[in-house]
Write a protein that holds these residues in place. Structure first.
Motif, PDB file in Angstrom:
ATOM      1  N   THR A 119       0.827  -1.205   0.000  1.00 18.47           N
ATOM      2  CA  THR A 119       0.000   0.000   0.000  1.00 18.47           C
ATOM      3  C   THR A 119       0.864   1.260   0.000  1.00 18.47           C
ATOM      4  N   VAL A 120       1.912   1.253   0.829  1.00 18.91           N
ATOM      5  CA  VAL A 120       2.811   2.404   0.900  1.00 18.91           C
ATOM      6  C   VAL A 120       3.511   2.618  -0.444  1.00 18.91           C
ATOM      7  N   ILE A 121       4.001   1.529  -1.045  1.00 20.52           N
ATOM      8  CA  ILE A 121       4.693   1.631  -2.332  1.00 20.52           C
ATOM      9  C   ILE A 121       3.762   2.173  -3.414  1.00 20.52           C
ATOM     10  N   MET A 122       2.536   1.655  -3.462  1.00 20.10           N
ATOM     11  CA  MET A 122       1.580   2.100  -4.470  1.00 20.10           C
ATOM     12  C   MET A 122       1.235   3.577  -4.276  1.00 20.10           C
ATOM     13  N   LEU A 123       1.009   3.982  -3.023  1.00 18.62           N
ATOM     14  CA  LEU A 123       0.667   5.384  -2.759  1.00 18.62           C
ATOM     15  C   LEU A 123       1.818   6.318  -3.114  1.00 18.62           C
ATOM     16  N   LEU A 124       3.035   5.917  -2.752  1.00 22.82           N
ATOM     17  CA  LEU A 124       4.196   6.744  -3.075  1.00 22.82           C
ATOM     18  C   LEU A 124       4.380   6.847  -4.591  1.00 22.82           C
ATOM     19  N   GLY A 125       4.192   5.722  -5.281  1.00 25.63           N
ATOM     20  CA  GLY A 125       4.337   5.724  -6.734  1.00 25.63           C
ATOM     21  C   GLY A 125       3.312   6.605  -7.412  1.00 25.63           C
ATOM     22  N   MET A 126       2.045   6.490  -7.001  1.00 27.77           N
ATOM     23  CA  MET A 126       0.994   7.306  -7.596  1.00 27.77           C
ATOM     24  C   MET A 126       1.199   8.790  -7.265  1.00 27.77           C
ATOM     25  N   ASN A 127       1.645   9.071  -6.030  1.00 23.83           N
ATOM     26  CA  ASN A 127       1.906  10.459  -5.652  1.00 23.83           C
ATOM     27  C   ASN A 127       3.043  11.050  -6.482  1.00 23.83           C
ATOM     28  N   HIS A 128       4.075  10.244  -6.716  1.00 21.18           N
ATOM     29  CA  HIS A 128       5.208  10.712  -7.524  1.00 21.18           C
ATOM     30  C   HIS A 128       4.757  11.050  -8.938  1.00 21.18           C
ATOM     31  N   LEU A 129       3.963  10.155  -9.527  1.00 16.79           N
ATOM     32  CA  LEU A 129       3.479  10.403 -10.884  1.00 16.79           C
ATOM     33  C   LEU A 129       2.557  11.615 -10.940  1.00 16.79           C
ATOM     34  N   SER A 130       1.702  11.763  -9.915  1.00 14.06           N
ATOM     35  CA  SER A 130       0.787  12.912  -9.871  1.00 14.06           C
ATOM     36  C   SER A 130       1.565  14.219  -9.734  1.00 14.06           C
ATOM     37  N   PHE A 131       2.612  14.215  -8.893  1.00 16.81           N
ATOM     38  CA  PHE A 131       3.427  15.421  -8.723  1.00 16.81           C
ATOM     39  C   PHE A 131       4.176  15.754 -10.010  1.00 16.81           C
ATOM     40  N   ALA A 132       4.678  14.717 -10.693  1.00 16.67           N
ATOM     41  CA  ALA A 132       5.379  14.937 -11.955  1.00 16.67           C
ATOM     42  C   ALA A 132       4.430  15.537 -12.994  1.00 16.67           C
ATOM     43  N   ALA A 133       3.190  15.042 -13.022  1.00 15.39           N
ATOM     44  CA  ALA A 133       2.205  15.571 -13.967  1.00 15.39           C
ATOM     45  C   ALA A 133       1.879  17.024 -13.642  1.00 15.39           C
ATOM     46  N   PHE A 134       1.732  17.333 -12.350  1.00 15.65           N
ATOM     47  CA  PHE A 134       1.452  18.717 -11.936  1.00 15.65           C
ATOM     48  C   PHE A 134       2.598  19.649 -12.343  1.00 15.65           C
ATOM     49  N   SER A 135       3.831  19.189 -12.158  1.00 16.53           N
ATOM     50  CA  SER A 135       4.994  19.998 -12.525  1.00 16.53           C
ATOM     51  C   SER A 135       5.029  20.266 -14.024  1.00 16.53           C
ATOM     52  N   ARG A 136       4.686  19.245 -14.817  1.00 11.86           N
ATOM     53  CA  ARG A 136       4.667  19.434 -16.271  1.00 11.86           C
ATOM     54  C   ARG A 136       3.609  20.459 -16.675  1.00 11.86           C
ATOM     55  N   ARG A 137       2.445  20.416 -16.026  1.00  8.82           N
ATOM     56  CA  ARG A 137       1.384  21.365 -16.345  1.00  8.82           C
ATOM     57  C   ARG A 137       1.796  22.788 -15.989  1.00  8.82           C
ATOM     58  N   GLN A 138       2.470  22.942 -14.838  1.00  6.43           N
ATOM     59  CA  GLN A 138       2.902  24.258 -14.406  1.00  6.43           C
ATOM     60  C   GLN A 138       3.938  24.833 -15.359  1.00  6.43           C
ATOM     61  N   LYS A 139       4.865  23.988 -15.810  1.00  7.17           N
ATOM     62  CA  LYS A 139       5.869  24.435 -16.775  1.00  7.17           C
ATOM     63  C   LYS A 139       5.220  24.828 -18.084  1.00  7.17           C
ATOM     64  N   ALA A 140       4.237  24.026 -18.507  1.00  4.74           N
ATOM     65  CA  ALA A 140       3.545  24.325 -19.770  1.00  4.74           C
ATOM     66  C   ALA A 140       2.830  25.664 -19.678  1.00  4.74           C
ATOM     67  N   LYS A 141       2.198  25.941 -18.524  1.00  6.33           N
ATOM     68  CA  LYS A 141       1.507  27.220 -18.348  1.00  6.33           C
ATOM     69  C   LYS A 141       2.498  28.371 -18.357  1.00  6.33           C
ATOM     70  N   HIS A 142       3.659  28.141 -17.681  1.00  5.58           N
ATOM     71  CA  HIS A 142       4.671  29.191 -17.591  1.00  5.58           C
ATOM     72  C   HIS A 142       5.212  29.572 -18.957  1.00  5.58           C
ATOM     73  N   PHE A 143       5.592  28.554 -19.728  1.00  2.88           N
ATOM     74  CA  PHE A 143       6.164  28.835 -21.048  1.00  2.88           C
ATOM     75  C   PHE A 143       5.087  29.287 -22.029  1.00  2.88           C
ATOM     76  N   GLY A 144       3.837  28.804 -21.781  1.00  2.82           N
ATOM     77  CA  GLY A 144       2.746  29.238 -22.655  1.00  2.82           C
ATOM     78  C   GLY A 144       2.394  30.698 -22.438  1.00  2.82           C
ATOM     79  N   GLY A 145       2.560  31.124 -21.148  1.00  3.22           N
ATOM     80  CA  GLY A 145       2.244  32.502 -20.850  1.00  3.22           C
ATOM     81  C   GLY A 145       3.388  33.421 -21.222  1.00  3.22           C
TER      82      GLY A 145
END
Length: 348
Positions: A322-348
């Protein structure tokens, strides 16, 4: 051995032979999946491939298995789900209509005696759900939930099919270890049907399974988990099906939370699922699917080990997973959020 080998061979061959026929039927009936922004494929593809999986499963069961009351209910429920999927693949159905159809199919299975009657927990020996009128609601919720979980991960060639095939084999092994031979054979038959279809569905796919396949597989896996894995009165027995179906269940859980926090409808499709995240990290289509296969194999192996261990050791493995799955999903979610923020920054 013969009791298992013959039905598996029949299931595999019927699914393999019938898939090209289903491809032609899908084109004829207009069951075609057009590309769009949230989908990975770039050209119109025939779907409804789950009909071939269903054909392999039904042929093997009817030809080799003793048909009792519970099995009649399972086959009727599967048939309702497949008919619902065919209509959805051809015409398109609203989420509410699909949910109603899934609930009806689950209730049919329950009325024929397939239900979770007991649960165990760390604070009491056994919780008899029948005493609290909870057996039917709990079972229906489990079946409908897993049906939709498998449906949600059907986003890449071979992903839902391979994941379901691995889960079916794992359910078969654990059911056999727990003494549920009939449920084990049904699970292995389902796996045979899936692997007969998979050569046509793996990247580059010639056909998609569609909702016909993803709902059928999710429904059947959830029912077999009830029949074969939740009978023993041990704490860990309740969690073994969850471990086996860990990828679709965790992915669905995160999808619900993500959409709730974003203020979007829960049933609205997006490109934030696990397989989308892995693709966005630069992995190829095949690499993404194979990595998820490996994770499923690890979860399946862990479920088998848990079924062989004493409850304290099994709980330790469950907590670790459970811990491994939660950490893995959190890592992927954070990576996706970071990509969106970068896209907004460069888009703006």
């Amino acid at each position: 051995m013969y009791q298992v080998l013959l039905p598996v061979v029949i299931a595999f061959l019927v699914a393999f032979i019938s898939t090209p026929i289903v491809i032609r039927l899908a084109r004829k009936w207009g069951a075609m999946d057009a590309p769009c922004d949230r989908k990975v494929h770039t050209c119109s593809m025939p779907r409804m491939g789950g009909l071939a999986i269903y054909a392999g499963f039904m042929a093997a069961v009817l030809m080799t298995q003793t048909i009792d009351g519970k099995l009649v209910g399972i086959l009727l429920g599967c048939t309702i789900i497949v008919l619902l999927g065919i209509v959805d693949d051809i015409k398109g159905l609203s989420p509410k209509v699909k949910l109603a159809g899934q609930t009806l199919a689950a209730l049919v299975v329950v009325l024929f005696g397939v239900k979770v009657s007991i649960l165990t927990n760390p604070f009491a020996e056994v919780l008899f759900l029948e005493n609290f009128k909870l057996a039917i609601p709990f079972t229906v919720l489990w079946i409908v939930g897993v049906t939709n979980a498998v449906n949600l991960i059907d986003g890449l060639d071979g992903l839902a099919a391979g994941t379901s095939g691995i889960a079916a084999v794992t359910i078969g092994v654990v059911a056999l270890l727990e003494g549920h031979f009939a449920a084990a054979v049904l699970a292995i038959i389902l796996a045979g049907s899936v692997f007969g279809f998979l050569p046509f569905n793996f990247n580059p796919a010639k056909i998609f399974m569609g909702d016909t396949g993803s709902m059928f597989l999710g429904f059947t896996l959830s029912v077999l988990a009830v029949v074969g894995l939740t009978k023993s009165a041990t704490i860990i027995s309740v969690f073994i099906p969850v471990v086996i179906l860990g990828i679709p269940i965790f992915d669905t859980m995160y999808a619900i939370i993500r959409r709730f926090l974003n203020g979007t409808p829960i049933f609205q499709a997006d490109k934030e699922h696990l397989h989308h995240q892995l693709l966005n990290m630069g992995l190829t289509h095949k690499q993404t699917v194979l990595i998820i296969y490996v994770v499923n194999l690890c979860l399946g192996s862990s479920a088998v080990l848990m079924s062989l261990m004493a409850p304290p050791q099994a709980v330790v493995i469950l907590i670790g997973l459970t811990v491994i799955m939660l950490l893995g999903m959190n890592h992927l979610s954070f990576a996706a959020f970071s990509r969106r923020q970068k896209a907004k920054h460069f888009g703006g």
